[in-house]
Design an enzyme around this catalytic site. Structure first.
Site, PDB file in Angstrom:
ATOM      1  N   LYS A  13      18.205  53.223  41.249  1.00  0.00           N
ATOM      2  CA  LYS A  13      19.565  53.790  41.312  1.00  0.00           C
ATOM      3  C   LYS A  13      20.200  53.809  39.923  1.00  0.00           C
ATOM      4  O   LYS A  13      20.760  54.823  39.498  1.00  0.00           O
ATOM      5  CB  LYS A  13      20.459  52.961  42.269  1.00  0.00           C
ATOM      6  CG  LYS A  13      19.944  52.900  43.693  1.00  0.00           C
ATOM      7  CD  LYS A  13      20.852  52.090  44.609  1.00  0.00           C
ATOM      8  CE  LYS A  13      21.001  50.634  44.244  1.00  0.00           C
ATOM      9  NZ  LYS A  13      19.752  49.839  44.398  1.00  0.00           N
ATOM     10  N   ARG A  89      27.682  49.833  50.764  1.00  0.00           N
ATOM     11  CA  ARG A  89      26.472  49.131  51.175  1.00  0.00           C
ATOM     12  C   ARG A  89      26.567  48.627  52.596  1.00  0.00           C
ATOM     13  O   ARG A  89      25.626  48.012  53.099  1.00  0.00           O
ATOM     14  CB  ARG A  89      26.328  47.907  50.287  1.00  0.00           C
ATOM     15  CG  ARG A  89      25.172  47.938  49.341  1.00  0.00           C
ATOM     16  CD  ARG A  89      25.390  46.734  48.447  1.00  0.00           C
ATOM     17  NE  ARG A  89      24.194  46.260  47.892  1.00  0.00           N
ATOM     18  CZ  ARG A  89      23.806  46.528  46.641  1.00  0.00           C
ATOM     19  NH1 ARG A  89      24.510  47.305  45.862  1.00  0.00           N
ATOM     20  NH2 ARG A  89      22.710  46.021  46.188  1.00  0.00           N
ATOM     21  N   ARG A 128      11.521  44.110  35.199  1.00  0.00           N
ATOM     22  CA  ARG A 128      12.754  44.706  34.655  1.00  0.00           C
ATOM     23  C   ARG A 128      13.384  43.808  33.596  1.00  0.00           C
ATOM     24  O   ARG A 128      13.415  42.595  33.726  1.00  0.00           O
ATOM     25  CB  ARG A 128      13.771  44.938  35.768  1.00  0.00           C
ATOM     26  CG  ARG A 128      15.117  45.433  35.200  1.00  0.00           C
ATOM     27  CD  ARG A 128      16.034  45.979  36.243  1.00  0.00           C
ATOM     28  NE  ARG A 128      16.414  44.995  37.230  1.00  0.00           N
ATOM     29  CZ  ARG A 128      17.182  45.271  38.282  1.00  0.00           C
ATOM     30  NH1 ARG A 128      17.633  46.512  38.451  1.00  0.00           N
ATOM     31  NH2 ARG A 128      17.493  44.335  39.154  1.00  0.00           N
ATOM     32  N   ARG A 161      17.557  39.641  34.948  1.00  0.00           N
ATOM     33  CA  ARG A 161      18.675  39.327  35.845  1.00  0.00           C
ATOM     34  C   ARG A 161      18.353  38.082  36.667  1.00  0.00           C
ATOM     35  O   ARG A 161      17.229  37.940  37.151  1.00  0.00           O
ATOM     36  CB  ARG A 161      18.952  40.521  36.772  1.00  0.00           C
ATOM     37  CG  ARG A 161      20.066  41.403  36.230  1.00  0.00           C
ATOM     38  CD  ARG A 161      20.279  42.670  36.990  1.00  0.00           C
ATOM     39  NE  ARG A 161      20.368  42.536  38.443  1.00  0.00           N
ATOM     40  CZ  ARG A 161      20.570  43.554  39.266  1.00  0.00           C
ATOM     41  NH1 ARG A 161      20.722  44.776  38.775  1.00  0.00           N
ATOM     42  NH2 ARG A 161      20.634  43.378  40.566  1.00  0.00           N
ATOM     43  N   ARG A 172      17.247  40.092  49.157  1.00  0.00           N
ATOM     44  CA  ARG A 172      18.007  41.339  48.928  1.00  0.00           C
ATOM     45  C   ARG A 172      17.430  42.474  49.777  1.00  0.00           C
ATOM     46  O   ARG A 172      18.166  43.313  50.308  1.00  0.00           O
ATOM     47  CB  ARG A 172      17.983  41.712  47.440  1.00  0.00           C
ATOM     48  CG  ARG A 172      18.876  40.803  46.588  1.00  0.00           C
ATOM     49  CD  ARG A 172      18.446  40.760  45.135  1.00  0.00           C
ATOM     50  NE  ARG A 172      18.549  42.027  44.440  1.00  0.00           N
ATOM     51  CZ  ARG A 172      17.931  42.292  43.281  1.00  0.00           C
ATOM     52  NH1 ARG A 172      17.183  41.365  42.697  1.00  0.00           N
ATOM     53  NH2 ARG A 172      18.090  43.465  42.712  1.00  0.00           N
TER      54      ARG A 172
HETATM   55  P1  AP5 Z   1      16.814  50.149  38.403  1.00  0.00           P
HETATM   56  O1  AP5 Z   1      17.184  51.539  38.011  1.00  0.00           O
HETATM   57  O2  AP5 Z   1      17.428  49.017  37.666  1.00  0.00           O
HETATM   58  O3  AP5 Z   1      16.954  49.957  40.000  1.00  0.00           O
HETATM   59  P2  AP5 Z   1      18.240  49.756  40.909  1.00  0.00           P
HETATM   60  O4  AP5 Z   1      18.020  50.550  42.158  1.00  0.00           O
HETATM   61  O5  AP5 Z   1      19.487  50.002  40.135  1.00  0.00           O
HETATM   62  O6  AP5 Z   1      18.053  48.206  41.267  1.00  0.00           O
HETATM   63  P3  AP5 Z   1      19.129  47.032  41.338  1.00  0.00           P
HETATM   64  O7  AP5 Z   1      18.334  45.751  41.378  1.00  0.00           O
HETATM   65  O8  AP5 Z   1      20.175  47.174  40.305  1.00  0.00           O
HETATM   66  O9  AP5 Z   1      19.729  47.288  42.762  1.00  0.00           O
HETATM   67  P4  AP5 Z   1      20.513  46.302  43.620  1.00  0.00           P
HETATM   68  O10 AP5 Z   1      21.068  47.209  44.639  1.00  0.00           O
HETATM   69  O11 AP5 Z   1      19.722  45.150  44.136  1.00  0.00           O
HETATM   70  O12 AP5 Z   1      21.527  45.616  42.583  1.00  0.00           O
HETATM   71  P5  AP5 Z   1      23.061  45.827  42.283  1.00  0.00           P
HETATM   72  O13 AP5 Z   1      23.288  45.560  40.864  1.00  0.00           O
HETATM   73  O14 AP5 Z   1      23.571  47.082  42.887  1.00  0.00           O
HETATM   74  O15 AP5 Z   1      15.195  50.066  38.278  1.00  0.00           O
HETATM   75  C1  AP5 Z   1      14.496  48.859  38.553  1.00  0.00           C
HETATM   76  C2  AP5 Z   1      13.280  48.739  37.615  1.00  0.00           C
HETATM   77  O16 AP5 Z   1      12.335  49.754  37.945  1.00  0.00           O
HETATM   78  C3  AP5 Z   1      13.612  48.941  36.119  1.00  0.00           C
HETATM   79  O17 AP5 Z   1      12.796  48.099  35.360  1.00  0.00           O
HETATM   80  C4  AP5 Z   1      13.279  50.431  35.863  1.00  0.00           C
HETATM   81  O18 AP5 Z   1      12.873  50.659  34.511  1.00  0.00           O
HETATM   82  C5  AP5 Z   1      12.127  50.656  36.843  1.00  0.00           C
HETATM   83  N1  AP5 Z   1      12.134  52.003  37.431  1.00  0.00           N
HETATM   84  C6  AP5 Z   1      13.221  52.719  37.836  1.00  0.00           C
HETATM   85  N2  AP5 Z   1      12.833  53.893  38.378  1.00  0.00           N
HETATM   86  C7  AP5 Z   1      11.460  53.899  38.331  1.00  0.00           C
HETATM   87  C8  AP5 Z   1      10.463  54.826  38.745  1.00  0.00           C
HETATM   88  N3  AP5 Z   1      10.806  55.991  39.348  1.00  0.00           N
HETATM   89  N4  AP5 Z   1       9.159  54.508  38.551  1.00  0.00           N
HETATM   90  C9  AP5 Z   1       8.798  53.326  37.972  1.00  0.00           C
HETATM   91  N5  AP5 Z   1       9.696  52.399  37.537  1.00  0.00           N
HETATM   92  C10 AP5 Z   1      11.013  52.682  37.730  1.00  0.00           C
HETATM   93  O19 AP5 Z   1      23.702  44.623  43.149  1.00  0.00           O
HETATM   94  C11 AP5 Z   1      23.437  43.285  42.795  1.00  0.00           C
HETATM   95  C12 AP5 Z   1      24.143  42.360  43.771  1.00  0.00           C
HETATM   96  O20 AP5 Z   1      25.576  42.545  43.668  1.00  0.00           O
HETATM   97  C13 AP5 Z   1      23.829  42.566  45.262  1.00  0.00           C
HETATM   98  O21 AP5 Z   1      22.655  41.880  45.653  1.00  0.00           O
HETATM   99  C14 AP5 Z   1      25.092  41.996  45.909  1.00  0.00           C
HETATM  100  O22 AP5 Z   1      25.047  40.589  45.921  1.00  0.00           O
HETATM  101  C15 AP5 Z   1      26.202  42.444  44.933  1.00  0.00           C
HETATM  102  N6  AP5 Z   1      26.752  43.766  45.303  1.00  0.00           N
HETATM  103  C16 AP5 Z   1      26.659  44.925  44.587  1.00  0.00           C
HETATM  104  N7  AP5 Z   1      27.262  45.940  45.240  1.00  0.00           N
HETATM  105  C17 AP5 Z   1      27.752  45.407  46.396  1.00  0.00           C
HETATM  106  C18 AP5 Z   1      28.440  45.963  47.515  1.00  0.00           C
HETATM  107  N8  AP5 Z   1      28.744  47.278  47.562  1.00  0.00           N
HETATM  108  N9  AP5 Z   1      28.781  45.133  48.527  1.00  0.00           N
HETATM  109  C19 AP5 Z   1      28.500  43.814  48.485  1.00  0.00           C
HETATM  110  N10 AP5 Z   1      27.831  43.219  47.475  1.00  0.00           N
HETATM  111  C20 AP5 Z   1      27.449  44.017  46.437  1.00  0.00           C
HETATM  112 MG    MG Z   2      21.110  48.793  39.539  1.00  0.00          MG
END
Ligand code: AP5
Ligand code: MG
Length: 215
Positions: A13, A89, A128, A161, A172
């Site tokens: 994402k 979410r 990552r 992270r 997660r």
């Molecule tokens: P990356 O682009 O970083 O993936 P991502 O989908 O952004 O993954 P996140 O871990 O950030 O998602 P998340 O939803 O768990 O975390 P968030 O910060 O939102 O890519 C990942 C890796 O793969 C990288 O190394 C990249 O280079 C590689 N890659 C990317 N695309 C690729 C491809 N096509 N092919 C190969 N490699 C690839 O949330 C974190 C925490 O915050 C949650 O767990 C929760 O506790 C809290 N939180 C956030 N939002 C909310 C909400 N709305 N409600 C409640 N709690 C929330």
């Molecule tokens: Mg992310």
């Protein structure tokens, strides 16, 4: 264009939001990045959010909705298009977002669900690295920085992270399947959903997103 990106942890994402920002000038708004900024600044919100994020659990809806309502009410959201990454979410967050956007007089252009198998996610997140300064995203094998361990943009040492360890990643994923997949059904029922195969290379995922979005 005003988009939502929904998908499991590690599906890409943030990577796609960065491409959409660079190429279409859209404003990326990541709830996770906002929480991490609050944690860095050790605000009361950050301290509270950290206790959930470190366990791989969702921050409670009332807190998350209040924070995102504040962010979406700022002027840059109206001036540029946006990409919501990681919000909504839960179905309660999706319903609240409908109300916030209606109040602002803004509609959604589309909702993109990026999908991939759980095992791919575990290996992506294991490699990552992120820049704690600008949030740039790398992978030690598939998207390494030019200088090992340092951000291409600002040279800051990269970090892992705290929630990218295998047991938290599995938690997660469980939370994603239980709480966030119903959000995909919510938007499907409203005819706003586009499904994209997240197992492809980032460029192919990007192409599929821009090709399949309406208008
Ligand atoms: P990356 O682009 O970083 O993936 P991502 O989908 O952004 O993954 P996140 O871990 O950030 O998602 P998340 O939803 O768990 O975390 P968030 O910060 O939102 O890519 C990942 C890796 O793969 C990288 O190394 C990249 O280079 C590689 N890659 C990317 N695309 C690729 C491809 N096509 N092919 C190969 N490699 C690839 O949330 C974190 C925490 O915050 C949650 O767990 C929760 O506790 C809290 N939180 C956030 N939002 C909310 C909400 N709305 N409600 C409640 N709690 C929330
Ligand atoms: Mg992310």
């Amino acid at each position: 264009m005003r988009l939502i990106l929904i998908g499991p942890p590690g599906v890409g994402k943030g990577t796609q939001a960065a491409l959409l920002q660079e190429r279409l000038g859209l404003l990326p708004i990541s709830s996770g990045d906002i929480f991490r900024a609050e944690i860095r600044e050790q605000t009361p919100l950050g301290v509270m959010a950290k206790s959930y994020i470190d366990q791989g659990l969702l921050v409670p809806d009332d807190v998350t909705i209040g924070m995102m309502q504040g962010r979406l009410s700022r002027n840059d959201v109206r001036e540029k298009g946006f990409i919501l990454d990681g919000f909504p979410r839960t179905v309660a967050q999706a319903e609240a977002l409908d109300g916030v956007l209606a109040h602002l007089g803004l509609g959604l252009s589309g909702v993109v669900a990026i999908e991939v198998d759980d095992e791919i996610v575990v290996s992506r997140l294991g490699g990552r690295r992120i820049c704690p300064n600008g949030g740039e995203i790398y992978h030690i094998l598939t998207n390494p920085p030019r200088v090992e361990g340092h951000c291409d943009v600002c040279g800051t040492p990269l970090m892992t992270r705290p929630d990218d360890n295998e047991s938290t990643i599995r938690e997660r994923l469980k939370v994603y399947h239980n709480s966030t997949r119903p959000v995909i059904d919510f938007y499907q029922a409203h005819d706003q959903l586009v499904r994209v195969d997240g197992s492809q290379e980032p460029e192919q995922v990007y192409e599929q997103i821009v090709t399949e979005l309406p208008g």
